[in-house]
Design a protein around this motif. Structure first.
Motif, PDB file in Angstrom:
ATOM      1  N   THR A 119      -8.028   2.355 -11.090  1.00 18.67           N
ATOM      2  CA  THR A 119      -7.463   2.699  -9.778  1.00 18.67           C
ATOM      3  C   THR A 119      -6.583   1.556  -9.254  1.00 18.67           C
ATOM      4  O   THR A 119      -6.324   1.434  -8.070  1.00 18.67           O
ATOM      5  CB  THR A 119      -8.535   3.086  -8.725  1.00 18.67           C
ATOM      6  OG1 THR A 119      -9.291   1.924  -8.379  1.00 18.67           O
ATOM      7  CG2 THR A 119      -9.471   4.169  -9.245  1.00 18.67           C
ATOM      8  N   HIS A 120      -6.137   0.719 -10.189  1.00 16.33           N
ATOM      9  CA  HIS A 120      -5.083  -0.260  -9.943  1.00 16.33           C
ATOM     10  C   HIS A 120      -5.438  -1.405  -9.023  1.00 16.33           C
ATOM     11  O   HIS A 120      -4.563  -1.953  -8.335  1.00 16.33           O
ATOM     12  CB  HIS A 120      -3.803   0.442  -9.454  1.00 16.33           C
ATOM     13  CG  HIS A 120      -3.374   1.542 -10.363  1.00 16.33           C
ATOM     14  ND1 HIS A 120      -3.450   1.442 -11.731  1.00 16.33           N
ATOM     15  CD2 HIS A 120      -2.874   2.777 -10.118  1.00 16.33           C
ATOM     16  CE1 HIS A 120      -3.018   2.563 -12.280  1.00 16.33           C
ATOM     17  NE2 HIS A 120      -2.668   3.384 -11.338  1.00 16.33           N
ATOM     18  N   SER A 146     -14.595   0.888   3.763  1.00 13.02           N
ATOM     19  CA  SER A 146     -13.399   0.316   3.140  1.00 13.02           C
ATOM     20  C   SER A 146     -12.147   0.780   3.866  1.00 13.02           C
ATOM     21  O   SER A 146     -12.162   1.780   4.569  1.00 13.02           O
ATOM     22  CB  SER A 146     -13.291   0.740   1.674  1.00 13.02           C
ATOM     23  OG  SER A 146     -12.039   0.361   1.129  1.00 13.02           O
ATOM     24  N   THR A 147     -11.071   0.062   3.660  1.00 11.62           N
ATOM     25  CA  THR A 147      -9.781   0.511   4.178  1.00 11.62           C
ATOM     26  C   THR A 147      -8.774   0.681   3.050  1.00 11.62           C
ATOM     27  O   THR A 147      -7.586   0.794   3.294  1.00 11.62           O
ATOM     28  CB  THR A 147      -9.197  -0.501   5.177  1.00 11.62           C
ATOM     29  OG1 THR A 147      -9.021  -1.736   4.487  1.00 11.62           O
ATOM     30  CG2 THR A 147     -10.105  -0.691   6.356  1.00 11.62           C
ATOM     31  N   GLY A 148      -9.228   0.693   1.783  1.00  9.36           N
ATOM     32  CA  GLY A 148      -8.202   0.854   0.758  1.00  9.36           C
ATOM     33  C   GLY A 148      -8.691   0.789  -0.661  1.00  9.36           C
ATOM     34  O   GLY A 148      -9.266   1.747  -1.170  1.00  9.36           O
ATOM     35  N   ASN A 149      -8.476  -0.335  -1.322  1.00  8.82           N
ATOM     36  CA  ASN A 149      -8.770  -0.444  -2.751  1.00  8.82           C
ATOM     37  C   ASN A 149     -10.214  -0.098  -3.091  1.00  8.82           C
ATOM     38  O   ASN A 149     -10.472   0.592  -4.076  1.00  8.82           O
ATOM     39  CB  ASN A 149      -8.476  -1.866  -3.242  1.00  8.82           C
ATOM     40  CG  ASN A 149      -6.991  -2.138  -3.375  1.00  8.82           C
ATOM     41  OD1 ASN A 149      -6.213  -1.236  -3.696  1.00  8.82           O
ATOM     42  ND2 ASN A 149      -6.585  -3.374  -3.129  1.00  8.82           N
ATOM     43  N   LEU A 173      -6.665   5.264   9.673  1.00  5.53           N
ATOM     44  CA  LEU A 173      -6.142   4.761   8.391  1.00  5.53           C
ATOM     45  C   LEU A 173      -4.885   5.537   7.982  1.00  5.53           C
ATOM     46  O   LEU A 173      -4.753   6.724   8.273  1.00  5.53           O
ATOM     47  CB  LEU A 173      -7.227   4.916   7.318  1.00  5.53           C
ATOM     48  CG  LEU A 173      -7.031   4.125   6.017  1.00  5.53           C
ATOM     49  CD1 LEU A 173      -6.989   2.635   6.269  1.00  5.53           C
ATOM     50  CD2 LEU A 173      -8.171   4.438   5.030  1.00  5.53           C
ATOM     51  N   GLU A 174      -3.981   4.854   7.266  1.00  2.00           N
ATOM     52  CA  GLU A 174      -2.756   5.494   6.814  1.00  2.00           C
ATOM     53  C   GLU A 174      -3.056   6.688   5.911  1.00  2.00           C
ATOM     54  O   GLU A 174      -3.966   6.642   5.096  1.00  2.00           O
ATOM     55  CB  GLU A 174      -1.868   4.522   6.020  1.00  2.00           C
ATOM     56  CG  GLU A 174      -1.477   3.261   6.712  1.00  2.00           C
ATOM     57  CD  GLU A 174      -2.437   2.111   6.416  1.00  2.00           C
ATOM     58  OE1 GLU A 174      -3.673   2.295   6.608  1.00  2.00           O
ATOM     59  OE2 GLU A 174      -1.957   1.049   6.027  1.00  2.00           O
ATOM     60  N   ARG A 175      -2.223   7.717   6.024  1.00  2.00           N
ATOM     61  CA  ARG A 175      -2.392   8.974   5.282  1.00  2.00           C
ATOM     62  C   ARG A 175      -2.480   8.728   3.766  1.00  2.00           C
ATOM     63  O   ARG A 175      -3.281   9.351   3.083  1.00  2.00           O
ATOM     64  CB  ARG A 175      -1.205   9.887   5.611  1.00  2.00           C
ATOM     65  CG  ARG A 175      -1.288  11.269   5.030  1.00  2.00           C
ATOM     66  CD  ARG A 175      -1.709  12.319   6.056  1.00  2.00           C
ATOM     67  NE  ARG A 175      -1.981  13.604   5.415  1.00  2.00           N
ATOM     68  CZ  ARG A 175      -3.188  14.002   5.025  1.00  2.00           C
ATOM     69  NH1 ARG A 175      -4.239  13.254   5.239  1.00  2.00           N
ATOM     70  NH2 ARG A 175      -3.350  15.168   4.442  1.00  2.00           N
ATOM     71  N   ALA A 176      -1.664   7.805   3.238  1.00  2.00           N
ATOM     72  CA  ALA A 176      -1.640   7.570   1.788  1.00  2.00           C
ATOM     73  C   ALA A 176      -3.003   7.101   1.281  1.00  2.00           C
ATOM     74  O   ALA A 176      -3.467   7.542   0.234  1.00  2.00           O
ATOM     75  CB  ALA A 176      -0.567   6.546   1.436  1.00  2.00           C
ATOM     76  N   LEU A 393       2.336  -0.228  -5.473  1.00  2.00           N
ATOM     77  CA  LEU A 393       2.454   1.193  -5.113  1.00  2.00           C
ATOM     78  C   LEU A 393       1.592   1.541  -3.909  1.00  2.00           C
ATOM     79  O   LEU A 393       1.825   2.547  -3.250  1.00  2.00           O
ATOM     80  CB  LEU A 393       2.039   2.087  -6.288  1.00  2.00           C
ATOM     81  CG  LEU A 393       3.041   2.272  -7.417  1.00  2.00           C
ATOM     82  CD1 LEU A 393       2.416   3.103  -8.534  1.00  2.00           C
ATOM     83  CD2 LEU A 393       4.306   2.939  -6.913  1.00  2.00           C
ATOM     84  N   LYS A 394       0.554   0.718  -3.662  1.00  2.00           N
ATOM     85  CA  LYS A 394      -0.343   1.015  -2.536  1.00  2.00           C
ATOM     86  C   LYS A 394       0.112   0.367  -1.230  1.00  2.00           C
ATOM     87  O   LYS A 394      -0.448   0.662  -0.182  1.00  2.00           O
ATOM     88  CB  LYS A 394      -1.771   0.544  -2.870  1.00  2.00           C
ATOM     89  CG  LYS A 394      -2.404   1.274  -4.046  1.00  2.00           C
ATOM     90  CD  LYS A 394      -3.898   0.973  -4.112  1.00  2.00           C
ATOM     91  CE  LYS A 394      -4.525   1.463  -5.395  1.00  2.00           C
ATOM     92  NZ  LYS A 394      -5.980   1.173  -5.437  1.00  2.00           N
TER      93      LYS A 394
END
Lengths: 422, 422
Positions: A119-120, A146-149, A173-176, A393-394
């Motif tokens: 998952t990068h 979490s907020t991401g990775n 949190l951002e949509r992506a 990319l994230k």
């Protein structure tokens, strides 16, 4: 504080944690048995996994799979860990960065590019060891704030393993980041509040609910051991040798301290020659409590309210802060911080020179490397490794306003010539 | 049509193309010498690389680096290809997909996950062999027309290699794809027009400009050989064995035909036992000219105007279309297509069952696998491999409206309990 959330009825099988033998308190040294414990029963200090290794050889490791499980003898996981479905992270590229080295005036530089994980981000490593512990301890829910990775890594690993996952995120949190977690089909819970609120709620649930494994809370001792694999891979990929200097991004500080632990273990086991390596920490100025403490000569870290584009490093009260200070001071390294402007320049510099598009944390590390060189804190003649812990990319927004087409032309050869593109 | 754009003055060194010996026309069979040629001088047909292998052993390959260069003897690249800076693509995960297999009623399924490449698509493979040819032919500009994955791969590889890159894109391309190419610092040119207009302009420039290497135009014979490494890795990762069935996404069709070429070469060299494998092609219904021709029993492919969310497969006039028909019919496979709705379901199915977030092309392949099974065209008992050629992070819009938080709660334990999350 509850010290365990494991079902009373579960029996831990023989060899569930490989060569690991106990948990020990990083504050007072008291030992606990291996189990779902994360705080010392004597002093409530953080627990760490201890081992009795016996003999581990290079050949044994080299014969293993091309992922982190090749280091099974050095991790708190069973010998059959590979046989359980997992995302098989690790063994990412160690890139010889001659272009970047030349540009910075450095003799030998390597980039450990962890964006190549499933998952990068490097979080796939720690989530993989946490997943193994969760299974062996008989816990039934794989969870995290979490907020991401970390959210991506937990949801993906749970999908593959067929275990229920519940990921808690701030509702704004951002949509992506919502998409890249929700797509794996686990339960995503939006919480009204900021990351600190979400984190606090997670700790409360971890203390109340039997059978829940919050990867970075109640199985944290096992989770954080996963970061050692960065150290193991770097050493093996250098030909069983330690670098002389390493620059590591600092969020909670766990990655940096576990890399030092990994290097130490390799030396103790005779897998590499002993070497006076120096460890450096990298932070964004908008969340630089450890760098500040380093400069001030303090042993404790004063919490801050994060304000930086490097969201994956934005932990204002880093759990491993004091240990980062220990490691960097003991090895003769340092902790530095860079502005958001420098972070963006760092991302672009790495992409332009080496074709590696790192996330903001990668930009922090490259920019810190540059600053450490410019201020004479890092030796340009010594072999150096930096960590790119995640993927550009994230975090597209960081560079969105800085890059774009050089020119727009009509679709004709004449226009091509006139635009001076030949 | 100009047949070469290489500088007259450049001398190609001995061994520049490894075991490759000539180019041969795929239409009439006429041979040309190795050089910057892409169209047959007799009939203007497409050229393909031919070899004289001698002996190649498994041991020789297994001793090589953990990237595509381990297959150097089977590629048109020199023995010292590794010593030139490149992105080191390949050797991506082959994931045993038991959860997905169970859900589809398939006995043995593997996913070749090419999202693990440096810029997260299979294009890094073909760009790497194109880069080697570009260097050996003395060409000075590394270029392509593209709308996504290829643009990323070319810009990144050029940055690392230190060669000038020029990438042509339609001016209305999404901002994210512009960023992920422009960040590498090469020249990005926006062209007023659609992809077909951009592609036509690229061919014109390739014909006029000396020293330009358009990876998918005038160095295409070398470029497309890179796709063979997918076949080599699958066979090696299965323990030097071919799968019985393989499902491959079809854009130009080159990936599918080169995987068949790779399997054939492995058998001819005795590196694997001969096996009656079947090759299947996967398209999106909105751009399915090859599937249509397959169903109609035609040998030629009638061009279409693409209209699908699977942009990376949206080539309306696929260059390798007739060869895809050849391969799939000869091996007893098929070419099928799936709707955009099915593509999205395919992406979610792969993510939910295996923790792999593929791009729309991956969704096409999973959905086609499902359809082939449902229609009895694929044997559920036979060992099957599917290709995930790219990364879901690049096509977030496809699933954006389909996934999200299950619930939003206040940051309290009571709210957690009331929401039924225990």
């Amino acid at each position: 504080m509850s010290l365990t959330t494991a079902p009373e009825t579960h029996t831990i099988r023989e060899g569930a944690f490989g060569n690991a033998t106990h948990l020990s308190c990083r504050a007072c040294g008291a030992q606990s048995p291996l189990g779902p414990y994360y705080a010392c029963m004597e002093c409530f200090g953080p627990l760490e996994v201890g081992y009795s290794y016996g003999t581990v050889t290079r050949e044994q490791i080299e014969a293993g799979p091309k992922n982190i499980w090749r280091y099974q003898p050095l991790l708190p996981v069973p010998t059959d860990v590979e046989s359980f479905p997992n995302t098989e992270p690790g063994y990412t590229r160690l890139v010889k960065a001659d272009n970047l080295a030349r540009e910075l005036g450095l003799k030998t530089l390597w980039v450990k590019d962890d964006s190549g994980n499933p998952t990068h981000s490097f979080k796939d490593r720690v989530v993989a060891t946490a997943l193994s512990a969760t299974r062996e301890l008989g816990l039934k829910v794989f969870a995290c704030p979490s907020t991401g990775n970390l959210a991506n890594a937990v949801a993906a690993a749970a999908a593959r393993a067929g275990i229920r996952s519940v990921v808690f995120i701030p509702s704004n949190l951002e949509r992506a980041k919502i998409i890249t977690t929700a797509v794996y089909g686990g339960t995503l819970v939006a919480v009204d509040g900021n990351y600190d609120d979400v984190n606090k709620l997670a700790s409360e649930i971890a203390g109340e609910e039997e059978g829940w494994a919050f990867v970075n809370v109640n199985v944290r001792p096992y989770y954080s051991e996963g970061s050692k694999t960065l150290a193991f891979e770097i050493a093996e990929q250098l030909g069983w040798r330690l670098p002389q200097q390493i620059v590591v991004p600092v969020a909670s500080g766990s990655q940096l301290t576990k890399i030092d632990k990994g290097f130490t273990e390799l030396q103790n086991l005779g897998l590499v020659d002993t070497c006076d390596y120096k460890v450096y920490g990298a932070q964004a100025t908008g969340c630089s409590p450890v760098a500040q403490a380093f400069r001030d000569g303090h042993d404790v870290v004063k919490p801050v309210k994060p304000d930086t584009i490097a969201k994956s490093l934005a932990i204002g009260n880093p759990a491993d802060g004091p240990y980062v200070l220990d490691v960097t001071r003991r090895t003769g390294g340092a902790v530095e911080d860079v502005t958001d402007e420098e972070v963006v320049e760092g991302i672009q510099l790495l992409a332009r020179t080496e074709g590696i598009f790192g996330e903001t944390a990668g930009g922090v590390t490259v920019a810190t490397l540059k600053k450490l060189l410019a201020t004479g804190q890092l030796d340009p003649e010594a072999e150096t490794v930096i960590i790119n812990s995640g993927d550009g990319l994230k975090t597209l927004d960081a560079v969105a306003d800085r890059v774009g087409p050089k020119v727009t032309i009509p679709a004709t050869y004449d226009a091509f010539v006139k635009a001076g593109l030949q």
